[in-house]
Motif scaffolding. Structure first.
Motif, PDB file in Angstrom:
ATOM      1  N   CYS A  38      -4.659   8.557   2.856  1.00  0.00           N
ATOM      2  CA  CYS A  38      -5.048   7.366   2.124  1.00  0.00           C
ATOM      3  C   CYS A  38      -6.422   7.013   1.780  1.00  0.00           C
ATOM      4  O   CYS A  38      -7.447   7.195   2.872  1.00  0.00           O
ATOM      5  CB  CYS A  38      -4.356   6.098   2.682  1.00  0.00           C
ATOM      6  N   MET A  40      -9.129   3.727   0.792  1.00  0.00           N
ATOM      7  CA  MET A  40      -9.187   2.139   0.558  1.00  0.00           C
ATOM      8  C   MET A  40     -10.597   1.736   0.358  1.00  0.00           C
ATOM      9  O   MET A  40     -11.605   2.527   1.070  1.00  0.00           O
ATOM     10  CB  MET A  40      -8.584   1.532   1.605  1.00  0.00           C
ATOM     11  N   VAL A 125      -6.016   0.272  -2.616  1.00  0.00           N
ATOM     12  CA  VAL A 125      -5.328   1.034  -1.947  1.00  0.00           C
ATOM     13  C   VAL A 125      -4.967   2.368  -2.854  1.00  0.00           C
ATOM     14  O   VAL A 125      -4.266   2.359  -3.587  1.00  0.00           O
ATOM     15  CB  VAL A 125      -4.267   0.665  -1.004  1.00  0.00           C
TER      16      VAL A 125
END
Length: 336
Positions: A38, A40, A125
């Protein structure tokens, strides 16, 4: 091919989960989606990434970027001590800690989600949902959490992603996927270039005059009928010398590396083209589709036909049709 190219040709987002999270304090979101990576970035305000297991919280300011490698859970919050009020599970399913769905309650706009439309903190995100979109070699190269400060190289990509994330135009999914890939590549390039960077051994091996040359040969022409002897002859060393030096620097023998490279190329071909299994086998250096299928299943756990027919979901607990993203969209429509 430079040393970094071998690492960065891996990201291949396909229907990645992307959204803008807008929050007013106090807020905290516990992430347990088991996604491979992920990314962000804070657009305004501040946020903290709090790793599981007592790791030190990391503060992100405007323009700063964090990359979190799964599958371990973590929390994103306005402050390290804030108690999570939301839980993101496999497939982006968002609930309260007690299991009540939150997806629709917190939708603010297209791919925009949070508790206040003009919240003090806004975070972009981008999540790679499926194993296989990120090469295992890339995942092995990065720590569980890395951060890159705001700089002139990543800012234009963040601006473009921020502008596109709320759009709904033809081909939008592909545009967002490619922007996420480019941003991840830019972040990793900056991270490896920092002073004192602890690059993995295979990455450093690209700078070795012998092993680097061998790696480039294998990567540029994986279908060639390589042997350790023929590879050693091309780089001008003995067979034993190459095997010893290659294994010491890369961490695996030349032919094991070649097998991994061939099957990685094959996996991309299976997903991104309509070539037959026999044609894919030939393109990556296997003389018969039977030999290719056996090698592919031994490494990937499924046959080439099974791999092409359904995306890998071993890290997800719910069937695709039951999964929803935080903005309410069904995940099945995002999986090719």
């Amino acid at each position: 091919m430079d040393a970094l190219a071998g690492l960065l040709d891996g990201p291949r987002a396909r229907g990645a989960f992307l959204l803008r999270m807008v929050m007013d304090p106090p807020w905290a979101v516990r992430v347990e989606d088991r996604a491979p990576i992920c990314l962000m970035s804070v657009r305004r305000g501040t946020a903290f990434v709090v790793p599981s297991g007592g790791g030190e919280p990391v503060r992100l300011g405007p323009g700063d970027i964090a990359v979190v490698r799964g599958p371990d859970p973590y929390t994103v919050a306005d402050a390290p001590g804030t108690t999570p009020h939301a839980l993101v599970g496999p497939g982006g399913v968002c609930t309260t800690l007690h299991g009540r769905p939150l997806s629709q309650d917190m939708v603010l706009n297209v791919r925009t989600w949070g508790n206040a439309a003009d919240g003090a903190t806004a975070v972009l995100v981008g999540t790679y949902l499926l194993d296989g979109e990120i090469s295992s070699r890339l995942l092995d190269a990065v720590p569980p959490l890395l951060t890159v400060p705001a700089d002139a190289r990543t800012r234009p990509l963040l601006d473009l992603l921020d502008a596109e994330i709320a759009q709904e135009e033809p081909g939008q999914r592909v545009v967002l996927d490619r922007l996420l890939d480019l941003l991840l590549i830019a972040v990793l390039r900056a991270w490896f270039a920092r002073p004192g960077a602890d690059a993995p051994s295979w990455y450093r091996a690209m700078g070795d005059p012998v092993v680097g040359a061998a790696l480039r040969l294998l990567r540029n022409d994986p279908a060639h009928p390589w042997t350790v002897a023929s590879l050693a002859a091309r780089v001008g060393v003995s067979r034993a010398g190459l095997a010893r030096r290659f294994t010491g620097l890369v961490g695996e023998p030349p032919m094991a590396y070649l097998t991994g490279r061939r099957l990685a190329v094959a996996a991309d071909l299976l997903r991104e083209s309509d070539a037959t299994v026999e044609a894919v086998a030939r393109k990556v250096g296997y003389s018969t589709p039977f030999a290719f299928s056996a090698a592919f299943k031994r490494v990937r756990g499924v046959s080439p036909q099974e791999y092409r027919g359904s995306p890998p979901e071993d890290h997800l607990d719910l069937p695709v049709r039951q999964r929803r993203l935080p903005d309410g969209r069904p995940l099945e429509k995002l999986v090719p």
